[in-house]
Design a protein around this motif. Sequence first.
Motif, mmCIF file in Angstrom:
data_model
loop_
_atom_site.group_PDB
_atom_site.id
_atom_site.type_symbol
_atom_site.label_atom_id
_atom_site.label_comp_id
_atom_site.label_asym_id
_atom_site.label_seq_id
_atom_site.Cartn_x
_atom_site.Cartn_y
_atom_site.Cartn_z
ATOM 1 N N CYS A 118 0.839 -1.191 0.000
ATOM 2 C CA CYS A 118 0.000 0.000 0.000
ATOM 3 C C CYS A 118 0.878 1.246 0.000
ATOM 4 C CB CYS A 118 -0.914 0.000 1.223
ATOM 5 S SG CYS A 118 -2.165 -1.306 1.191
ATOM 6 N N ARG B 206 0.899 5.137 0.560
ATOM 7 C CA ARG B 206 0.103 6.148 1.243
ATOM 8 C C ARG B 206 0.510 7.557 0.818
ATOM 9 N NH1 ARG B 206 -4.071 3.360 3.795
ATOM 10 N NH2 ARG B 206 -3.252 1.361 4.518
ATOM 11 N N HIS C 43 -0.054 4.854 8.587
ATOM 12 C CA HIS C 43 -1.018 3.828 8.220
ATOM 13 C C HIS C 43 -2.426 4.400 8.079
ATOM 14 C CE1 HIS C 43 1.527 0.305 8.328
ATOM 15 N NE2 HIS C 43 2.025 0.671 9.497
ATOM 16 N N LEU D 285 -4.894 5.910 1.078
ATOM 17 C CA LEU D 285 -4.280 4.975 0.144
ATOM 18 C C LEU D 285 -4.338 5.590 -1.241
ATOM 19 C CD1 LEU D 285 -3.133 2.143 -0.562
ATOM 20 C CD2 LEU D 285 -5.503 1.383 -0.849
ATOM 21 N N THR E 171 -2.226 4.530 -4.026
ATOM 22 C CA THR E 171 -2.034 3.519 -5.049
ATOM 23 C C THR E 171 -1.422 2.289 -4.394
ATOM 24 O OG1 THR E 171 -1.183 3.120 -7.302
ATOM 25 C CG2 THR E 171 0.297 4.226 -5.757
ATOM 26 N N GLN E 172 -1.133 1.264 -5.199
ATOM 27 C CA GLN E 172 -0.538 0.027 -4.696
ATOM 28 C C GLN E 172 0.517 -0.472 -5.674
ATOM 29 O OE1 GLN E 172 -4.206 -2.328 -4.269
ATOM 30 N NE2 GLN E 172 -3.996 -2.201 -2.049
ATOM 31 N N VAL F 293 5.744 4.138 1.546
ATOM 32 C CA VAL F 293 5.551 2.709 1.756
ATOM 33 C C VAL F 293 6.223 2.312 3.060
ATOM 34 C CG1 VAL F 293 6.073 0.395 0.861
ATOM 35 C CG2 VAL F 293 5.398 2.213 -0.712
ATOM 36 N N SER G 283 7.301 -3.537 3.804
ATOM 37 C CA SER G 283 6.810 -3.951 2.488
ATOM 38 C C SER G 283 7.887 -3.970 1.416
ATOM 39 C CB SER G 283 5.696 -3.000 2.033
ATOM 40 O OG SER G 283 4.647 -2.939 2.969
ATOM 41 N N GLY H 212 -7.757 3.541 -4.502
ATOM 42 C CA GLY H 212 -6.310 3.377 -4.514
ATOM 43 C C GLY H 212 -5.864 1.975 -4.877
ATOM 44 N N GLY H 213 -6.808 1.039 -5.037
ATOM 45 C CA GLY H 213 -6.448 -0.345 -5.323
ATOM 46 C C GLY H 213 -6.009 -0.558 -6.760
#
Length: 330
Positions: A45, A47, A52, A56, A58-59, A88, A92, A202-203
């Motif tokens: 994810c 941000r 956190h 969001l 994008t990914q 990020v 991750s 954002g997915g």
Amino acid sequence: MIARLFRKIALTALLLPALARGAGADSAPSVPSGRWGLVNIPVACVRALPSHSSELSTQAVAGTPLRLTEKDGEWWAVTLPDGYEGFVNESSVEPLDSAAFDRWRTAPRMVIIADGVTTLRSDTTGYESPASVIAPLTGGAIVEASGEWHGKFTRVALPDGRTGFVPSESVMEIDEWSSRPFSPQLAVETARAMMGAPYLWGGTSSLAPDCSGLVKCAWLANGIIVPRDASQQAEAGMDIPVNRPDLWMPADLLFFTNAAGTRITHVAIYDRNGGFVHSSGRVKPGHIDPAHPDSDGRRVFSVSRFAGCESTPGIIRVANHPWYFIQSSE
């Protein structure tokens, strides 16, 4: 049409230096020395702020190369291959120095091409056992190839060194994947395979895409990076007459505006016979005819065709992107 052309020229001049809408082969980002990273979880994810609880934006799926610019606590400020920037979490990312990044760019790699999720497992004999699960992998994820084949399975490695097996039918060598001709049918089929997946602002993965994320998934299945947002996608590609549905082809992109008609707020992937696939609440079918059961009443504002427009502003084939491969000009 003329106004839109001038908007394209202006936006291209403004955004290409940062690759904010992607880039063609001739305007792809350079590879300066410094810190790089590879996404080491199924979907990272990105941000808007280093938190956190931040939006969001994008990914990025496993194996996506990231430019790491600075560290803010446990958060890396990153740039993605399409030019998007954000933060990020360090958990991750697998950081790499320039030498390690160059090694990755020349290493034998494979790409997950299966619809939905492929599971990386620790062995083949008890492949279906939950105890063998290492990680789920979505379409477009990049793993290193070990050269080991065990029947119907291939041994691969994640960026952080974890190794395991995936079904051989679920992967393709990155050289083939990144350079094969664009298939409108594959783009539509990729989108249709995601039917029912929930909408996530954002997915950009098959697990839960937003509307423009669905487009990115469909084109990444073809080894092509496209702009991130619907408004950016609307400025790329080739204009197709919006009042001539008879000229529309599968995988053309249909754009919609807000109620005031002042900005692009939604995008869909055209299929045929007036039908399209889009993510709105969930990935589902739509239709241009307001009387059709699949219609939600939206009117198409503009139509773009990305097919045949690789290496034009905003659209770049992975094979030509220097973050994935060392280019001859380096």
